[in-house]
Design a protein around this motif. Structure first.
Motif, PDB file in Angstrom:
ATOM      1  N   PHE A  61       0.839  -1.195   0.000  1.00  0.00           N
ATOM      2  CA  PHE A  61       0.000   0.000   0.000  1.00  0.00           C
ATOM      3  C   PHE A  61       0.878   1.250   0.000  1.00  0.00           C
ATOM      4  N   SER A  62       0.661   2.088  -1.026  1.00  0.00           N
ATOM      5  CA  SER A  62       1.426   3.331  -1.143  1.00  0.00           C
ATOM      6  C   SER A  62       0.475   4.512  -1.183  1.00  0.00           C
ATOM      7  N   GLN A  63       1.012   5.673  -0.887  1.00  0.00           N
ATOM      8  CA  GLN A  63       0.235   6.913  -0.981  1.00  0.00           C
ATOM      9  C   GLN A  63       0.968   7.908  -1.861  1.00  0.00           C
ATOM     10  N   GLY A  64       0.201   8.566  -2.742  1.00  0.00           N
ATOM     11  CA  GLY A  64       0.754   9.617  -3.580  1.00  0.00           C
ATOM     12  C   GLY A  64       1.481   9.149  -4.811  1.00  0.00           C
ATOM     13  N   CYS A  65       1.667   7.837  -4.955  1.00  0.00           N
ATOM     14  CA  CYS A  65       2.419   7.328  -6.115  1.00  0.00           C
ATOM     15  C   CYS A  65       2.140   5.846  -6.288  1.00  0.00           C
ATOM     16  N   ILE A  66       2.514   5.357  -7.460  1.00  0.00           N
ATOM     17  CA  ILE A  66       2.460   3.918  -7.734  1.00  0.00           C
ATOM     18  C   ILE A  66       3.783   3.489  -8.349  1.00  0.00           C
ATOM     19  N   TYR A  67       4.009   2.161  -8.377  1.00  0.00           N
ATOM     20  CA  TYR A  67       5.242   1.589  -8.918  1.00  0.00           C
ATOM     21  C   TYR A  67       4.895   0.559 -10.001  1.00  0.00           C
ATOM     22  N   PRO A  68       4.844   0.976 -11.264  1.00  0.00           N
ATOM     23  CA  PRO A  68       4.546   0.031 -12.338  1.00  0.00           C
ATOM     24  C   PRO A  68       5.493  -1.164 -12.385  1.00  0.00           C
ATOM     25  N   ALA A  69       6.767  -0.951 -12.062  1.00  0.00           N
ATOM     26  CA  ALA A  69       7.718  -2.068 -12.087  1.00  0.00           C
ATOM     27  C   ALA A  69       7.376  -3.105 -11.031  1.00  0.00           C
ATOM     28  N   GLU A 190      11.398   3.992 -11.111  1.00  0.00           N
ATOM     29  CA  GLU A 190      10.982   5.078 -10.226  1.00  0.00           C
ATOM     30  C   GLU A 190       9.463   5.093 -10.030  1.00  0.00           C
ATOM     31  N   ALA A 191       9.037   5.699  -8.947  1.00  0.00           N
ATOM     32  CA  ALA A 191       7.609   5.871  -8.683  1.00  0.00           C
ATOM     33  C   ALA A 191       6.999   6.853  -9.668  1.00  0.00           C
ATOM     34  N   LEU A 192       5.713   6.674  -9.934  1.00  0.00           N
ATOM     35  CA  LEU A 192       4.959   7.647 -10.712  1.00  0.00           C
ATOM     36  C   LEU A 192       4.081   8.425  -9.746  1.00  0.00           C
ATOM     37  N   ASP A 237     -14.031 -14.682 -11.325  1.00  0.00           N
ATOM     38  CA  ASP A 237     -12.753 -14.394 -11.962  1.00  0.00           C
ATOM     39  C   ASP A 237     -12.082 -13.273 -11.166  1.00  0.00           C
ATOM     40  N   LEU A 238     -10.853 -13.498 -10.727  1.00  0.00           N
ATOM     41  CA  LEU A 238     -10.152 -12.541  -9.871  1.00  0.00           C
ATOM     42  C   LEU A 238      -8.738 -12.300 -10.373  1.00  0.00           C
ATOM     43  N   ASN A 239      -8.318 -11.035 -10.340  1.00  0.00           N
ATOM     44  CA  ASN A 239      -6.949 -10.668 -10.710  1.00  0.00           C
ATOM     45  C   ASN A 239      -6.067 -10.639  -9.466  1.00  0.00           C
ATOM     46  N   HIS A 240      -4.856 -11.128  -9.590  1.00  0.00           N
ATOM     47  CA  HIS A 240      -3.929 -11.074  -8.447  1.00  0.00           C
ATOM     48  C   HIS A 240      -2.620 -10.346  -8.776  1.00  0.00           C
ATOM     49  N   ASN A 241      -2.600  -9.625  -9.881  1.00  0.00           N
ATOM     50  CA  ASN A 241      -1.414  -8.871 -10.275  1.00  0.00           C
ATOM     51  C   ASN A 241      -1.856  -7.524 -10.857  1.00  0.00           C
ATOM     52  N   LEU A 242      -1.921  -6.492 -10.013  1.00  0.00           N
ATOM     53  CA  LEU A 242      -2.444  -5.206 -10.481  1.00  0.00           C
ATOM     54  C   LEU A 242      -2.243  -4.156  -9.394  1.00  0.00           C
ATOM     55  N   VAL A 243      -2.560  -2.896  -9.739  1.00  0.00           N
ATOM     56  CA  VAL A 243      -2.592  -1.815  -8.758  1.00  0.00           C
ATOM     57  C   VAL A 243      -3.961  -1.160  -8.843  1.00  0.00           C
TER      58      VAL A 243
END
Length: 380
Positions: A61-69, A190-192, A237-243
């Motif tokens: 769990f992050s705030q203000g940004c995400i990490y696509p990598a 880097e974070a977005l 159907d459930l996804n387990h790899n996402l943001v």
């Protein structure tokens, strides 16, 4: 609650009993990821194992940004669980397996209308990867026909336990890979920041890849149902790899699930290896695990070392039949060893950790009937 909840730091919770083996590198990667800028809370699952820089089997769990990598290349990877119209009493394993041919190439003209309808329904505009829709891919992806072996809670079972079941595990194939590759060239690891144009661009591409993965699993299931001449119904159907957006203690942010199944969307299947049981469970959504669960048994051994560990004990013929009498379809010898049951943790121990942590209730234990990996020449 038992002793299956370990508080490693004020940021890191590990859902695993002290006797559950978790590789040191996975813990190291968990700590490294928890230290990233903007990261608030991290929860490792009992199937935690090392990935390419980031651990698999965890939620962040992050705030203000995400990490696509951190999401990685297989955006939208997940599992679809289907009930077939075929009564178990009529299933003959060898006959079933013989029907599973020509299931890896592009779907072709007979499926064009169904593909177009699915893309329109889900708002998928990308056409560059249409040829991969309906294909499983390699690695740990599979389609597996299953049977209920033990019913723990008949009232919670979503279908008819006397029918053959189908579990499909796949993701966004080359589409997700292309999105990550493009992102890494432009932004690296880097974070977005949430207030930047790049954030919006990535998220739009990510969300389409998630929908593409969902359509892919649906088409795989329908392809396999057609092959065995059966009808079918998707139970979930459930996804387990996402943001995705998430709120923790009233604070809005972003939840990265890296091989972590959502615990806030109903029933979940936690699959074992192809020579082990899978478990249908009812989650008890809990913030201490970031409303997430293990997505499978979790690897014990790295790919690439499995053949050297096993080839002196087992022949190929030993690995295409399991202790259940089920059959494994996999013509890729390296993959056959890499995905051997011995390379994975015992699924019961993983699920038991979740039970002891108060995160799930057992609904049913499922056993494999036929597991399809590849007939050879699979990719990605």
């Amino acid at each position: 609650m038992g002793n299956s909840v370990q508080i490693l730091t004020d940021k890191i919770t590990l859902i695993a009993s002290p006797t559950t083996w978790v590789e040191g590198l996975a813990i190291q990667q968990l700590r490294h990821t928890a230290a990233l800028a903007g990261m608030v809370k991290v929860a490792g699952m009992p199937d935690l194992h090392p990935g390419r820089g980031y651990p698999i089997g965890a939620a962040f769990f992050s705030q203000g940004c995400i990490y696509p990598a951190l999401v990685g290349n297989d955006i939208g990877c997940g599992m679809g669980f289907w009930q077939t119209s075929l009564p178990l009493a009529k299933v003959k394993i060898d006959k079933l397996a013989r029907r599973l041919v020509d299931l890896e190439g592009p779907l072709g003209a007979p499926w064009a209308e169904l593909v177009a309808q699915g893309k329109a329904r889900l708002g998928i505009d990308n056409a560059h990867f249409d040829q991969a829709l309906g294909t499983i891919g390699g690695g740990n992806h599979f389609a597996e026909f299953q049977a209920v072996d033990c019913l723990h809670d008949a009232g919670a079972f979503p279908g008819d336990p006397s029918r053959l079941l189908l579990l499909v595990h796949s993701g966004s194939r080359g589409l997700g890979q292309a999105i990550l590759a493009r992102h890494l060239v432009e932004h690296g690891h880097e974070a977005l920041a949430a207030d930047t144009p790049a954030f919006g661009t990535y998220l739009a591409q990510h969300d389409e890849a998630v929908r593409w993965a969902e359509l892919n699993r649906e088409l795989i299931a329908r392809r396999f149902l057609a092959a065995i001449r059966a009808e079918g119904q998707c139970l979930f159907d459930l996804n387990h790899n996402l943001v995705s957006p998430y709120s923790l203690a009233g604070q809005a942010g972003w939840l990265h699930r890296k091989g972590a199944t959502p615990a806030d969307q109903g029933l979940v299947v936690i699959p074992g290896s192809r020579g082990d049981y899978s478990y249908l469970v009812q989650p008890k959504a809990d913030a201490k695990a970031l409303h997430s669960l293990a997505h499978g048994a979790g690897r014990k051994w790295q790919r690439g070392e499995c053949k050297s560990r096993l080839s002196h004990k087992y022949r190929r013929e030993d690995l295409v039949r399991t202790r259940f009498g089920s059959q494994v379809i996999c013509a890729d010898k390296t993959l056959l060893f890499d995905e051997a049951p011995q390379a994975y943790k015992d699924c019961h121990s993983v699920v038991d950790d979740l039970v002891q942590a108060g995160l799930v209730q057992l609904v049913a234990r499922l056993k494999p009937v036929v597991t399809f990996k590849t007939q050879g020449g699979c990719a990605g």
